[in-house]
Design a protein around this motif. Sequence first.
Motif, PDB file in Angstrom:
ATOM      1  N   LEU A 687      11.756 -72.051 -67.282  1.00  6.67           N
ATOM      2  CA  LEU A 687      10.639 -72.944 -66.960  1.00  6.67           C
ATOM      3  C   LEU A 687      10.301 -72.874 -65.479  1.00  6.67           C
ATOM      4  N   LEU A 688      11.309 -73.028 -64.625  1.00 11.68           N
ATOM      5  CA  LEU A 688      11.058 -73.058 -63.190  1.00 11.68           C
ATOM      6  C   LEU A 688      10.698 -71.672 -62.653  1.00 11.68           C
ATOM      7  N   ALA A 689      11.380 -70.638 -63.166  1.00 11.04           N
ATOM      8  CA  ALA A 689      11.130 -69.281 -62.661  1.00 11.04           C
ATOM      9  C   ALA A 689       9.705 -68.830 -62.974  1.00 11.04           C
ATOM     10  N   VAL A 690       9.285 -69.023 -64.210  1.00 12.41           N
ATOM     11  CA  VAL A 690       7.948 -68.559 -64.598  1.00 12.41           C
ATOM     12  C   VAL A 690       6.876 -69.539 -64.132  1.00 12.41           C
ATOM     13  N   ALA A 691       7.226 -70.842 -64.024  1.00 15.27           N
ATOM     14  CA  ALA A 691       6.235 -71.812 -63.572  1.00 15.27           C
ATOM     15  C   ALA A 691       5.761 -71.503 -62.158  1.00 15.27           C
ATOM     16  N   VAL A 692       6.676 -71.065 -61.303  1.00 15.25           N
ATOM     17  CA  VAL A 692       6.271 -70.700 -59.938  1.00 15.25           C
ATOM     18  C   VAL A 692       5.254 -69.576 -59.962  1.00 15.25           C
ATOM     19  N   VAL A 693       5.517 -68.558 -60.782  1.00 12.30           N
ATOM     20  CA  VAL A 693       4.572 -67.443 -60.895  1.00 12.30           C
ATOM     21  C   VAL A 693       3.270 -67.913 -61.526  1.00 12.30           C
ATOM     22  N   ALA A 694       3.346 -68.783 -62.549  1.00 13.31           N
ATOM     23  CA  ALA A 694       2.139 -69.266 -63.222  1.00 13.31           C
ATOM     24  C   ALA A 694       1.267 -70.072 -62.270  1.00 13.31           C
ATOM     25  N   ILE A 695       1.880 -70.930 -61.451  1.00 11.48           N
ATOM     26  CA  ILE A 695       1.108 -71.723 -60.498  1.00 11.48           C
ATOM     27  C   ILE A 695       0.459 -70.820 -59.452  1.00 11.48           C
ATOM     28  N   ALA A 696       1.234 -69.864 -58.926  1.00 12.00           N
ATOM     29  CA  ALA A 696       0.661 -68.927 -57.952  1.00 12.00           C
ATOM     30  C   ALA A 696      -0.466 -68.117 -58.576  1.00 12.00           C
ATOM     31  N   THR A 697      -0.278 -67.704 -59.834  1.00 11.85           N
ATOM     32  CA  THR A 697      -1.326 -66.946 -60.523  1.00 11.85           C
ATOM     33  C   THR A 697      -2.569 -67.791 -60.720  1.00 11.85           C
ATOM     34  N   GLY A 698      -2.378 -69.085 -61.086  1.00 13.32           N
ATOM     35  CA  GLY A 698      -3.522 -69.969 -61.258  1.00 13.32           C
ATOM     36  C   GLY A 698      -4.326 -70.114 -59.986  1.00 13.32           C
ATOM     37  N   PHE A 699      -3.647 -70.288 -58.855  1.00 12.80           N
ATOM     38  CA  PHE A 699      -4.363 -70.405 -57.586  1.00 12.80           C
ATOM     39  C   PHE A 699      -5.058 -69.092 -57.223  1.00 12.80           C
ATOM     40  N   LEU A 700      -4.374 -67.967 -57.440  1.00 20.06           N
ATOM     41  CA  LEU A 700      -4.974 -66.675 -57.103  1.00 20.06           C
ATOM     42  C   LEU A 700      -6.186 -66.404 -57.990  1.00 20.06           C
ATOM     43  N   ALA A 701      -6.071 -66.683 -59.287  1.00 18.97           N
ATOM     44  CA  ALA A 701      -7.207 -66.481 -60.187  1.00 18.97           C
ATOM     45  C   ALA A 701      -8.379 -67.380 -59.794  1.00 18.97           C
ATOM     46  N   ALA A 702      -8.070 -68.629 -59.402  1.00 15.11           N
ATOM     47  CA  ALA A 702      -9.129 -69.535 -58.960  1.00 15.11           C
ATOM     48  C   ALA A 702      -9.818 -69.009 -57.707  1.00 15.11           C
ATOM     49  N   GLN A 703      -9.039 -68.493 -56.764  1.00 18.34           N
ATOM     50  CA  GLN A 703      -9.618 -67.945 -55.539  1.00 18.34           C
ATOM     51  C   GLN A 703     -10.511 -66.748 -55.838  1.00 18.34           C
ATOM     52  N   LEU A 704     -10.054 -65.859 -56.704  1.00 14.99           N
ATOM     53  CA  LEU A 704     -10.866 -64.681 -57.041  1.00 14.99           C
ATOM     54  C   LEU A 704     -12.151 -65.095 -57.744  1.00 14.99           C
ATOM     55  N   PHE A 705     -12.060 -66.053 -58.671  1.00 11.76           N
ATOM     56  CA  PHE A 705     -13.256 -66.514 -59.371  1.00 11.76           C
ATOM     57  C   PHE A 705     -14.230 -67.182 -58.398  1.00 11.76           C
ATOM     58  N   LEU A 706     -13.716 -68.033 -57.519  1.00 14.09           N
ATOM     59  CA  LEU A 706     -14.583 -68.725 -56.569  1.00 14.09           C
ATOM     60  C   LEU A 706     -15.289 -67.740 -55.646  1.00 14.09           C
ATOM     61  N   GLN A 707     -14.552 -66.735 -55.178  1.00 10.60           N
ATOM     62  CA  GLN A 707     -15.163 -65.742 -54.301  1.00 10.60           C
ATOM     63  C   GLN A 707     -16.227 -64.937 -55.034  1.00 10.60           C
ATOM     64  N   ALA A 708     -15.930 -64.553 -56.273  1.00  7.28           N
ATOM     65  CA  ALA A 708     -16.858 -63.697 -57.015  1.00  7.28           C
ATOM     66  C   ALA A 708     -18.071 -64.466 -57.503  1.00  7.28           C
ATOM     67  N   GLN A 709     -17.879 -65.678 -58.025  1.00  9.48           N
ATOM     68  CA  GLN A 709     -18.967 -66.412 -58.664  1.00  9.48           C
ATOM     69  C   GLN A 709     -19.757 -67.271 -57.686  1.00  9.48           C
ATOM     70  N   LEU A 710     -19.085 -67.917 -56.720  1.00  6.24           N
ATOM     71  CA  LEU A 710     -19.749 -68.913 -55.889  1.00  6.24           C
ATOM     72  C   LEU A 710     -19.695 -68.620 -54.398  1.00  6.24           C
ATOM     73  N   GLY A 711     -18.828 -67.682 -53.988  1.00  4.96           N
ATOM     74  CA  GLY A 711     -18.691 -67.413 -52.566  1.00  4.96           C
ATOM     75  C   GLY A 711     -17.907 -68.478 -51.826  1.00  4.96           C
ATOM     76  N   TYR A 712     -17.100 -69.289 -52.561  1.00  5.78           N
ATOM     77  CA  TYR A 712     -16.305 -70.341 -51.945  1.00  5.78           C
ATOM     78  C   TYR A 712     -14.882 -69.853 -51.702  1.00  5.78           C
TER      79      TYR A 712
END
Length: 755
Positions: A687-712
């Motif tokens: 839970l803890l090992a993969v959760a760290v990767v999942a949270i980091a992935t969620g933030f990275l995916a959000a950043q990529l989407f924001l940059q691509a779609q909205l420029g934020y």
Amino acid sequence: MIRLGVRLALGGGRDALIRLVIIASAVALGTGLLLGTLAALNATGTQNDRNAWLNTGRDGSGGAPAADRQEGAAADPLWWQLGADGFQGKLIGRIDVAATGPHSPVPPGMPRLPGPGEFYASPAMSALLRDTPAGELAARYPGRQAGVIGDAALPGPDSLIVVVGHRPAELAGQRNAVKVAAIATLSPSTCNGPSCDIGTDSNGMILILSVVAAAMIFPVLVLVGTATRLSAARREQRFAAMRLIGATPRQISVISAVESTVAAAAGVAVGFGLYGLLRPLLAKVSFTATPFFSSDLSLTTADVLAVALGVPVAAAVSARIALRRVQISPLGVTRRTTPRPPRATRAIPLALGLLELGFFIGRRPATSGGQALAFLPGTLLVLGGIVLAGPWLTMVGARLMAARARRASGLVAGRRLADDPRAGFRAVSGLVLALCVTTGAVGVIDAMVHERGVPSSPEPVRNTVLSDHTEYLPGRTVGTAAQPADGLLAALRAVPGVGGVTVIHSDPAAFDRSPRGDGGGLADCTELAAMPVYGTCPPGARTASVPVGFSSYGLGPDPSWPSGWPAATASPEQLRRLPVTQIAVTTDGSRSAVETARTLLAAAYPADDPPYTIAEGRGRMSAELDGYRQLADVVIAVSFPIAGCSMAVSVAGGLSDRRRPFSLLRLTGVRLRTLRGVVLLESAVPLLAVAVVAIATGFLAAQLFLQAQLGYSLHPPGGEYYAIVIAGVLAALAVIAATLPLLSRLTGPENTRNE
């Protein structure tokens, strides 16, 4: 073989019956939630379709102005004026109509058009009119109520809509009134642009459907798959024994498929009943800003068939995959050989999903359909990649724990997890997915709020009632209303809770003096003195140069206005001969003060836009953000309980599968306390090992989407996000701890025998 499979499933003793009940219960829960998700998606589209008639008078809506309609038009056009009123922060849709003949088109939900001095109101609006003093609301709609608007014209049961009848001469020539030949029929979800201002356009619908489908259906399918694999190890032993006495792989496949299908079929049947119980609750949940009618929550024939046939088939396939070792060699099971460890190549889909999202930075497709095709595959790859890479990440974490273990529980848990990381990760996969989805949603929403959010204003400003009378012309803003009568100003000032009233007039000679660059206005200093939050005049001045309106207070790069305004040369008497751009009324925020002032202004200027408070204006500006935030809340609220159910089923099933080896460990002298530590670590580490990767992935995916779609750019999340994550992890640990008391019963000496 089918008959034997049914007998083993139903008559295999107490353990088999308990396993059947648990699998059926979990499948029922997953099926009920899956049906509810599909019904809610259908209801979102149906709800949006009923916004079509409100877009009448717009080109491309199916209800264009009469001059643009040549065929299929009504013999008598209809005067139509759409406006937006408000009451205590609630939006009221107001439509003023005037028939030009007996054959004028009639909106849905009404048997006829309201005549002059009549109006139709929605059920929620009718109740509001009954429960509110006439001076605060009903006085805005002169005449009598002719009837109630039917559900066919209402987006939701709480919609506040009123249709007011007039004579044609009353609407003809008004700025916002148009003559139409037909009522609009085109759903907002099929268009974009000004023809579908009311409702959710195709861009928004694609976003809602894509996010909900990816974020809610995916965890439900994980729950169903987890349930059908329950007690897989025990069944492997039984089927391996059958192989040793001559059963063929095909016969074993049939028996295993029958067992899983029986449990899944029973669960699906119960799931449909559970959906019926959940349906009234789902009606109160919305992916938009309005709850659903219960009748909107319906399933299509394709939905019913897909779930009724798909879930049992998926259960059979899951069982076959779970028992694949038996298909190869029964000795592989009886000897308990260690499966091949997962490889780092499992992380490739996750990396591909992130690369796919990053590829569209600076290459965003122009159309909404192209954007969905661009971002949805990447999102699904990221979610699927987390699930696929989870066992490998679990193995890495288990080996590190075993290498540094100082206690027996840590060593045993690390070795067991390293031997079978797939089983260890399977227990927490749903929660890990929920954390990834939550992180991505919060990251996107917080960035949008930071970039688009409206600065807050002082309470006296937020409670100010504004009546706008402006027309925006190239290079200038001019007033359209005459000086209000002294009786109106006196009535406004006499309302309990009203602090001051200021009338702003056009100043055609002073457009460049506005600090906002939005034209020039003039105000009486005596009136401004009663509402100093909007600035004061210099000593001795009788009039001052101000903006044409106070509705932009707190906006722009400078969130405050100067404390003093420059003096103007015009006298108060000259101001009264100039057109009015805005009337501002400060209040104490009480319902009586706000609504009475609003009603007086609406009655004095019925042809202009309805008055509103600054707080309501800010709310409308951020309505899109509120919709996205509500959508994220729905996703979080549903995905975490589903993940918790998946975890509970998986942990309980794992304990049942391992009761023999745990019983043997107890016979060799291992204390029950140590075994409980093993169980806790086996669930907590992945839970803890993969959760760290999942949270980091969620933030990275959000950043990529924001940059691509909205420029934020991504912004640090607020405290609410950390509260959600901590609550989710603590709830998961509580689920694990709740299963620990079972160890004392499952690890008795009688469980050490071979079955």
